[in-house]
Design a protein around this motif. Structure first.
Motif, short mmCIF file in Angstrom:
data_model
loop_
_atom_site.label_atom_id
_atom_site.label_comp_id
_atom_site.label_asym_id
_atom_site.label_seq_id
_atom_site.Cartn_x
_atom_site.Cartn_y
_atom_site.Cartn_z
N ARG A 115 10.56 -14.13 -7.78
CA ARG A 115 11.65 -15.12 -7.80
C ARG A 115 12.94 -14.54 -7.25
NH1 ARG A 115 10.87 -15.92 -14.08
NH2 ARG A 115 10.67 -13.67 -13.73
N ASP A 116 12.92 -13.24 -6.94
CA ASP A 116 14.14 -12.55 -6.52
C ASP A 116 14.11 -12.33 -5.01
OD1 ASP A 116 15.85 -9.66 -8.01
OD2 ASP A 116 16.51 -11.23 -6.64
N THR A 117 15.01 -11.48 -4.52
CA THR A 117 15.12 -11.21 -3.09
C THR A 117 14.00 -10.33 -2.56
OG1 THR A 117 16.45 -9.25 -3.53
CG2 THR A 117 17.64 -11.32 -3.20
N GLY A 118 13.25 -9.71 -3.46
CA GLY A 118 12.25 -8.74 -3.04
C GLY A 118 12.70 -7.31 -3.29
N GLU A 119 13.85 -7.17 -3.94
CA GLU A 119 14.35 -5.84 -4.28
C GLU A 119 13.28 -5.09 -5.08
OE1 GLU A 119 17.85 -5.88 -6.72
OE2 GLU A 119 17.62 -3.76 -7.28
N LEU A 120 13.07 -3.84 -4.70
CA LEU A 120 12.09 -3.01 -5.38
C LEU A 120 12.76 -2.14 -6.45
CD1 LEU A 120 9.86 -1.75 -2.44
CD2 LEU A 120 9.38 -3.60 -4.03
N PHE A 121 12.07 -1.99 -7.56
CA PHE A 121 12.50 -1.10 -8.63
C PHE A 121 11.46 0.01 -8.72
CE2 PHE A 121 15.87 -3.73 -10.39
CZ PHE A 121 15.57 -4.96 -9.86
N ARG A 155 4.78 -8.30 -9.45
CA ARG A 155 4.37 -7.57 -8.25
C ARG A 155 4.55 -6.07 -8.45
NH1 ARG A 155 6.44 -11.46 -3.26
NH2 ARG A 155 5.24 -13.27 -3.96
N MET A 156 3.51 -5.33 -8.07
CA MET A 156 3.55 -3.87 -8.18
C MET A 156 3.03 -3.23 -6.90
SD MET A 156 2.55 -3.24 -12.18
CE MET A 156 3.24 -1.58 -12.20
N TYR A 157 3.54 -2.04 -6.61
CA TYR A 157 3.27 -1.37 -5.35
C TYR A 157 3.06 0.12 -5.57
CZ TYR A 157 5.96 -5.52 -3.89
OH TYR A 157 6.44 -6.80 -3.72
N TRP A 158 2.27 0.73 -4.69
CA TRP A 158 2.18 2.18 -4.61
C TRP A 158 2.58 2.60 -3.20
CZ3 TRP A 158 2.10 5.92 -7.99
CH2 TRP A 158 1.60 5.67 -9.28
N TYR A 159 3.54 3.55 -3.16
CA TYR A 159 4.02 4.10 -1.90
C TYR A 159 3.79 5.60 -1.88
CZ TYR A 159 6.70 -0.05 -0.48
OH TYR A 159 7.09 -1.30 -0.07
N TYR A 186 4.58 10.41 -4.56
CA TYR A 186 4.07 9.04 -4.72
C TYR A 186 5.00 8.25 -5.63
CZ TYR A 186 -0.25 10.65 -2.58
OH TYR A 186 -1.17 11.16 -1.70
N PHE A 187 5.32 7.04 -5.19
CA PHE A 187 6.18 6.16 -5.97
C PHE A 187 5.46 4.86 -6.29
CE2 PHE A 187 10.13 8.33 -6.09
CZ PHE A 187 10.27 9.01 -4.90
N CYS A 188 5.61 4.44 -7.53
CA CYS A 188 5.24 3.10 -7.95
C CYS A 188 6.51 2.26 -7.92
CB CYS A 188 4.66 3.15 -9.36
SG CYS A 188 4.29 1.55 -10.10
N ALA A 189 6.37 0.98 -7.60
CA ALA A 189 7.52 0.09 -7.58
C ALA A 189 7.11 -1.30 -8.04
CB ALA A 189 8.13 0.02 -6.18
N THR A 190 8.09 -2.06 -8.51
CA THR A 190 7.84 -3.43 -8.92
C THR A 190 8.86 -4.36 -8.29
OG1 THR A 190 9.30 -3.49 -10.87
CG2 THR A 190 7.12 -2.55 -11.18
N SER A 191 8.53 -5.63 -8.23
CA SER A 191 9.50 -6.63 -7.79
C SER A 191 9.16 -7.96 -8.44
CB SER A 191 9.52 -6.77 -6.26
OG SER A 191 8.33 -7.37 -5.78
N ASP A 192 10.15 -8.85 -8.43
CA ASP A 192 10.01 -10.17 -9.02
C ASP A 192 9.94 -11.19 -7.89
OD1 ASP A 192 11.87 -11.90 -11.67
OD2 ASP A 192 10.29 -12.59 -10.32
N GLN A 250 5.56 4.85 2.93
CA GLN A 250 4.38 4.18 3.46
C GLN A 250 3.64 3.48 2.33
OE1 GLN A 250 3.13 8.08 5.43
NE2 GLN A 250 2.43 6.61 6.95
N LEU A 251 3.32 2.21 2.55
CA LEU A 251 2.68 1.40 1.52
C LEU A 251 1.19 1.70 1.46
CD1 LEU A 251 3.04 -0.90 -0.56
CD2 LEU A 251 2.62 -2.51 1.33
N ILE A 252 0.69 2.02 0.27
CA ILE A 252 -0.73 2.33 0.08
C ILE A 252 -1.48 1.08 -0.36
CG2 ILE A 252 -2.39 3.85 -1.04
CD1 ILE A 252 -0.06 5.74 -1.69
N TYR A 253 -1.07 0.49 -1.48
CA TYR A 253 -1.66 -0.73 -2.01
C TYR A 253 -0.56 -1.53 -2.69
CZ TYR A 253 -6.74 0.14 -1.59
OH TYR A 253 -8.02 0.33 -1.13
N TYR A 254 -0.79 -2.84 -2.80
CA TYR A 254 0.11 -3.67 -3.56
C TYR A 254 -0.66 -4.77 -4.27
CZ TYR A 254 0.09 -6.82 0.53
OH TYR A 254 -0.28 -7.66 1.56
N SER A 255 -0.05 -5.29 -5.32
CA SER A 255 -0.71 -6.30 -6.15
C SER A 255 0.32 -7.34 -6.56
CB SER A 255 -1.30 -5.62 -7.39
OG SER A 255 -1.73 -6.56 -8.35
#
Lengths: 113, 109
Positions: free
Chosen positions: A97-103, A31-35, A89-95, A44-49
């Protein structure tokens, strides 16, 4: 080396120009995100995948587009930049299988003149 | 609508204790996060609560009451490096993260 890498870290551009911010990760997350972050407004969330074939709009997607080129790469584009897109702008990832913690990546500061 | 409230700014003294509150109104609840963010840097994970009660991790503790829609982050033995913004975020029923605007904590000597 950072697990989530953003390029460029800083960019100054002019109104109407096309800009691409790139994000790559070595965490193996699906999972990847742009904020976007503006002073006093939080993230603020722009897009996620959630995987390579999955792209979803966030709360402020107008004026932005994304491309998930591979599991490890997620790019954000501003087709025609405008001054109110000046932000951090921040990119973030999460797993999943995890709690949803963003990196988070280190951030890309964009200034549109 | 969904909403997370936290104070905009707080000031505390080095060596003291400070409590940063967060109240939330979301469509469902699947966990609450606290992140620390130094100026111009990326947020970093501090804590995660999904069940009621207190989670302690060194100088930092986080508390959750789901019935009250309330959490707090407790920072003990404050150090100058704790000057930062503290972000509260809630995962809703669709597993979307809803973010508060953050609390800027200023530590004075």
């Amino acid at each position: 080396d950072a697990d989530v890498t953003q390029t460029p870290r800083n960019r100054i551009t002019k109104t109407g120009k096309r800009i691409m911010l790139e994000c790559s990760q070595t965490k193996g997350h699906d999972r990847m995100y742009w904020y976007r972050q503006d002073p006093g407004l939080g993230l603020q969330l722009i897009y996620y995948s959630f995987d390579v074939k999955d792209i979803n709009k966030g709360e402020i997607s107008d004026g932005y587009s994304v491309s998930r080129q591979a599991q490890a790469k997620f790019s954000l584009s501003l087709e025609s930049a405008i001054p109110n897109q000046t932000a951090l702008y921040f990119c973030a990832t999460s797993d999943f299988r995890d709690t949803g913690e963003l990196f988070f990546g280190e951030g890309s500061r964009l200034t549109v003149l | 609508g969904q909403n997370i409230d936290q104070p905009t700014e707080m000031t505390a003294t080095e060596g003291a204790i400070v409590q940063i509150n967060c109240t939330y109104q979301t469509s469902g609840f699947n966990g609450l996060f606290w992140y620390q963010q130094h100026a111009g840097e990326a947020p970093t994970f501090l804590s995660y609560n999904v069940l009621d009660g207190l989670e302690e991790k060194g100088r930092f503790s986080s508390f959750l009451s789901r019935s009250k829609g309330y959490s707090y982050l407790l920072l003990k033995e404050l150090q100058m490096k704790d000057s930062a913004s503290y972000l509260c975020a809630v995962t809703d029923s669709n597993y979307q993260l809803i973010w508060g605007a953050g609390t800027k904590l200023i530590i004075k000597p």
